[in-house]
Design an enzyme around this catalytic site. Structure first.
Site, PDB file in Angstrom:
ATOM      1  N   ASP A 163       0.829  -1.193   0.000  1.00  0.00           N
ATOM      2  CA  ASP A 163       0.000   0.000   0.000  1.00  0.00           C
ATOM      3  C   ASP A 163       0.873   1.255   0.000  1.00  0.00           C
ATOM      4  OD1 ASP A 163      -2.742   0.891   0.075  1.00  0.00           O
ATOM      5  OD2 ASP A 163      -2.362   1.629   2.095  1.00  0.00           O
ATOM      6  N   ASP A 222     -11.016   0.772  -0.008  1.00  0.00           N
ATOM      7  CA  ASP A 222     -11.202   2.176   0.367  1.00  0.00           C
ATOM      8  C   ASP A 222     -12.274   2.888  -0.458  1.00  0.00           C
ATOM      9  OD1 ASP A 222      -9.362   2.321   2.443  1.00  0.00           O
ATOM     10  OD2 ASP A 222      -7.697   2.858   1.135  1.00  0.00           O
ATOM     11  N   GLU A 278       0.709  -0.542  -5.166  1.00  0.00           N
ATOM     12  CA  GLU A 278      -0.472   0.322  -5.096  1.00  0.00           C
ATOM     13  C   GLU A 278      -0.013   1.729  -5.490  1.00  0.00           C
ATOM     14  OE1 GLU A 278      -2.423   3.330  -4.198  1.00  0.00           O
ATOM     15  OE2 GLU A 278      -1.860   2.869  -2.136  1.00  0.00           O
TER      16      GLU A 278
END
Length: 525
Positions: free
Chosen positions: A307, A413, A354
């Site tokens: 991430d 998200d 990501e």
């Protein structure tokens, strides 16, 4: 013809119904794997597996190496003879369906796990004892730090609660323990052996259950995509036991913390509050902590999504104590040196970058230089302003994809796809519909296709049909749920991470449709 094209589902184990209070690594997980196989899928993407801290977020864990005790299946412990069956019966307020109530689950389940750990230590077989001792030996590099940290934390958190003050280690622990001085830690360990052994036993339970589930999935041809955040939580064994590798004051407080700058979505940016790495100190150790982190993750999963990948090229540094992220600045990260060190130790490893948000040429060069696939999210593809400006050349549109990427309809998200369609402008829905169906449509026709669910299904098909090597669809978008199924709304707390669904919704019809699409577009050859 053998191809690199694969597809799968994004779903965290906490989202399963059928177990007490929260989804676990028990029977529902195995039933889901069976359904994935029936659906012709070869990927299962999860969220971070660590023990959750503030806000119940898997991205704010007490350890990046440990497993989440709440995922442990109690029925399996009793079946193995590792827990007293009479002790695992949940109270009436713990439900097997509906949203996760983390507060209630923690209040009930943690003491039950402690009882199970004591039961195991007293009653386990010689064979199980050998397995347990081997687990401790093989994982001592992180397990000892984690167990010590959690033991000290439990004591001082309770004391902090009594005195109504903060229990975070760098604010409240005694100086010697705060500094993680070996003599102080050894003294604590010697006087708290029972509690520390409990913590290690619970990690053994998690390890045995997760290893069995992963093997079951792998044996059915399904690979698991894991997830790690770039940063770790301030209240974690990772920071406490490795203070020289972070930007900290002498008392353990961060000098600067992580976030992202102000942008179109937030005038004050996002202040995450994670301690920042001291990359110079990391480099002097050949990045051993990161190498160990990736090595551990690859013991648990087959592929790692990192991430906030852009933070390796440059990260937003905000002075500790700031109320917003406005007064931060960009600081160069380790760039490719980190990944060269990881490759030297571990070889070529499967990593997904990501790369969403503010992405520069430097970030793209780092991603491509490492050969990592980036991410494409369909919800970002249909902005009417961009469509009018550049003639449908948005990088998130499937006809713009390179092969070396992973396409998602949305991520943990985002809103669910149906939730996004329900709240998007008529113009955006029209663009999405015309793209998915390949024909001119009025805004009214597009909205009707959205309301019926037909457009959502068409967008799932569009992702699977794309050139991306990997296509991953959140389970919510297969089930067609709206924003009631959203996993996380960033910068909020309270309702996040709580969604669960009824496994009866894993129907044969849904499996057959997915299997057909994956076969039609060459993803299960």
């Amino acid at each position: 013809m053998k191809t690199n094209r694969t597809s799968g589902i994004l779903l965290h184990p906490t989202s399963f119904s059928g177990s007490a209070g929260i989804g676990t690594l028990g029977l529902p997980s195995y039933q889901f794997v069976d359904w994935l196989k029936k659906a012709g899928q070869t990927l299962w993407q999860i969220l971070p597996l660590g023990p959750t801290g503030y806000g119940d977020s898997p991205y704010a864990s007490f350890s990046t190496f440990a497993g989440n005790p709440l995922l442990i299946d109690l029925d399996d412990l009793a079946k193995k003879g590792w827990a007293d069956p009479a002790s695992i019966t949940p109270p009436d307020y713990i439900k097997s369906s509906g949203r996760v109530d983390f507060g209630a689950v923690v209040y009930w389940k943690n003491p039950v796990l402690n009882q199970a750990a004591d039961f195991f230590q007293k009653n386990c077989s010689k064979e199980d004892r050998v397995l347990y001792e081997a687990f401790k030996n093989d994982n001592s590099a992180w397990l000892d730090n984690y167990a010590n940290f959690m033991s000290v934390k439990a004591f001082y958190d309770a004391k902090a609660a009594e005195e109504k003050t903060s229990g975070i280690w760098f604010k409240y622990w005694p100086e010697e323990l705060r500094a993680c001085e070996p003599s102080a830690v050894s003294k604590w360990n010697a006087s708290h052996t029972k509690e520390i052994e409990r913590i290690k036993t619970i990690q053994f339970f998690f390890d045995r259950q997760w290893s069995a589930l992963k093997k079951y999935a792998n044996d059915k041809g399904i690979k698991i995509i894991g997830d790690i955040p770039i940063f770790v939580a301030p209240d974690s064994a990772d920071v406490w036991a490795n203070q020289r590798l972070f930007q900290l004051e002498k008392d353990g407080r961060p000098t600067c913390v992580a976030g992202v700058p102000p942008d179109y979505f937030s005038a004050t940016g996002q202040l995450w509050g994670n301690p920042l790495y001291d990359w110079d100190a990391m480099a002097k150790t050949n990045y051993y902590w990161w190498v160990d982190r990736i090595r551990r993750c690859l013991q648990l999963v087959d592929c790692v999504r990192i991430d906030h990948f852009r933070g390796f090229e440059a990260y937003w540094s905000v002075p500790f104590g700031e109320e917003t992220a406005v007064n931060g600045k960009w600081i160069p990260g380790p760039n490719k040196a980190l990944f060269d060190a990881i490759k030297k130790e571990l070889g070529d490893i499967p990593i997904i970058a990501e790369d969403l948000g503010l992405i520069t040429e430097g970030v793209r060069a780092l991603r491509d230089g490492c050969g990592f696939p980036g991410m494409k999210v369909l919800q970002f593809a249909f902005d009417p302003a961009e469509a009018g400006k550049d003639g449908m050349l948005n990088a998130f549109l499937p006809h713009m994809f390179c092969q070396n990427c992973v396409v998602y309809t949305g991520t943990h998200d985002n809103q669910t796809m149906q939730g996004w369609l329900d709240s998007a402008s008529d113009a955006a829905v029209q663009i999405a519909a015309q793209y998915a169906f390949g024909k001119k449509m009025t805004e009214q026709e597009a909205r009707a296709s959205s309301d019926s669910g037909e457009l959502r299904d068409a967008l799932v098909k569009t992702a699977i049909a794309s050139a991306a090597d990997m296509a991953v669809i959140p389970m919510q978008d297969i089930l067609g749920v709206g924003d009631e199924g959203r996993m996380n709304a960033p910068s909020t707390v309270g309702a996040n991470w709580t969604w669960r669904f009824d496994l009866a919704e894993l129907t044969d019809d849904r499996a057959e449709r997915l299997a057909f699409l994956s076969s039609l577009y060459g993803r299960n050859l």
